[in-house]
Design an enzyme around this catalytic site. Structure first.
Site, short mmCIF file in Angstrom:
data_model
loop_
_atom_site.label_atom_id
_atom_site.label_comp_id
_atom_site.label_asym_id
_atom_site.label_seq_id
_atom_site.Cartn_x
_atom_site.Cartn_y
_atom_site.Cartn_z
N GLY A 82 38.40 40.42 42.95
CA GLY A 82 38.49 41.43 41.91
C GLY A 82 39.93 41.58 41.50
O GLY A 82 40.85 41.17 42.23
N GLN B 78 47.34 45.67 38.15
CA GLN B 78 47.87 44.64 39.07
C GLN B 78 48.57 43.51 38.33
O GLN B 78 49.28 42.72 38.95
CB GLN B 78 46.73 44.04 39.89
CG GLN B 78 46.15 45.02 40.89
CD GLN B 78 45.15 44.30 41.77
OE1 GLN B 78 43.99 44.20 41.41
NE2 GLN B 78 45.61 43.80 42.90
N CYS C 1 44.30 42.96 49.48
CA CYS C 1 44.59 43.22 48.07
C CYS C 1 45.65 42.24 47.61
O CYS C 1 46.62 41.99 48.33
CB CYS C 1 45.09 44.66 47.92
SG CYS C 1 45.47 45.10 46.22
N LEU C 2 45.48 41.69 46.41
CA LEU C 2 46.47 40.75 45.88
C LEU C 2 47.84 41.42 45.73
O LEU C 2 48.86 40.74 45.74
CB LEU C 2 46.00 40.20 44.52
CG LEU C 2 44.68 39.40 44.55
CD1 LEU C 2 44.30 38.96 43.14
CD2 LEU C 2 44.79 38.21 45.49
N HIS D 33 37.24 49.54 45.25
CA HIS D 33 38.64 49.10 45.40
C HIS D 33 39.30 48.94 44.03
O HIS D 33 40.43 49.42 43.82
CB HIS D 33 38.63 47.76 46.16
CG HIS D 33 39.98 47.16 46.38
ND1 HIS D 33 40.53 46.97 47.63
CD2 HIS D 33 40.89 46.68 45.49
CE1 HIS D 33 41.73 46.42 47.49
NE2 HIS D 33 41.98 46.22 46.20
N GLU D 34 38.58 48.30 43.08
CA GLU D 34 39.19 48.05 41.77
C GLU D 34 39.31 49.34 40.95
O GLU D 34 40.31 49.54 40.24
CB GLU D 34 38.41 46.99 40.99
CG GLU D 34 38.33 45.62 41.66
CD GLU D 34 39.66 45.07 42.16
OE1 GLU D 34 40.70 45.40 41.57
OE2 GLU D 34 39.64 44.33 43.16
N HIS E 126 42.36 51.19 41.81
CA HIS E 126 43.58 50.67 41.18
C HIS E 126 43.85 51.34 39.84
O HIS E 126 45.00 51.51 39.43
CB HIS E 126 43.47 49.15 40.95
CG HIS E 126 43.87 48.32 42.13
ND1 HIS E 126 45.11 48.41 42.73
CD2 HIS E 126 43.20 47.35 42.82
CE1 HIS E 126 45.18 47.54 43.73
NE2 HIS E 126 44.03 46.89 43.81
NI NI Z 1 43.53 45.37 45.15
#
Ligand code: NI
Length: 177
Positions: free
Chosen positions: A49, A54, A103-104, A145-146, A149
């Site tokens: 995701g 991000q 997480c990226l 999670h997304e 963000h």
């Molecule tokens: Ni993330």
């Protein structure tokens, strides 16, 4: 299509939240191109995701895609590519389950995060059409999670016990079983 630069924790956009996207904005070629670039960036980084903040854009856009052979999250049920604009969790069960998340924007770390087991989501698809669906398990986890963000939150904020935080190599060695 260019890959976008992924903002890591400490970049102000990760914590600044995101604006709603109008249908007019959404239909512009710039935003459509941006969505394609987000998807390409997510795939390149083996993400399941990604959220616009991000990649340093404060707009409420997320993309999710889980393939069964994702090296970062193997053995999860597949979720086809889903792009959501202005997504909201409109309903959820009270029951939570713990699962490992990374997480990226928080590279090389995993932590055990409780998430609602089932959520109902509403948003627009990339063409501006209203969509509503139910998600469970890992799919529900990725959505939560997304969506976090878009409100300036990362999974670290949801960790009830910082002692579960582990680097990836140690995760593979001690916890991935
Ligand atoms: Ni993330």
């Amino acid at each position: 299509m260019p890959l976008l630069e992924i903002a890591r924790l400490g970049h102000p956009k990760i914590r600044s939240g995101a604006e709603l996207v109008s249908v007019e904005q959404l239909q512009s070629s710039a935003v459509q191109q941006f969505i394609d670039d987000m998807v390409e960036t997510m795939r390149d980084a083996n993400g399941v995701g990604i959220a616009a903040p991000q990649v340093q854009v404060s707009q409420q856009i997320i993309a999710i895609e889980v393939s069964a052979d994702n090296p970062r999250y193997p053995n999860q049920s597949a979720v086809p590519l889903t792009v959501l604009i202005n997504p909201k969790i409109i309903q959820h069960v009270e029951e939570t389950e713990n699962g490992w998340e990374g997480c990226l924007s928080v590279p090389d770390l995993r932590g055990l995060v409780p998430r609602w087991k089932q959520v109902n989501v509403e948003g627009l698809d990339r063409h501006g059409k209203l969509v509503q669906f139910e998600a469970q398990g890992f799919h529900a986890r990725v959505i939560q999670h997304e969506v976090d963000h878009l409100h300036g939150q990362v999974f670290l904020d949801r960790l009830p016990d910082l002692k579960t935080l582990t680097h990836l190599r140690e995760y593979e060695q001690y916890w991935n079983r």
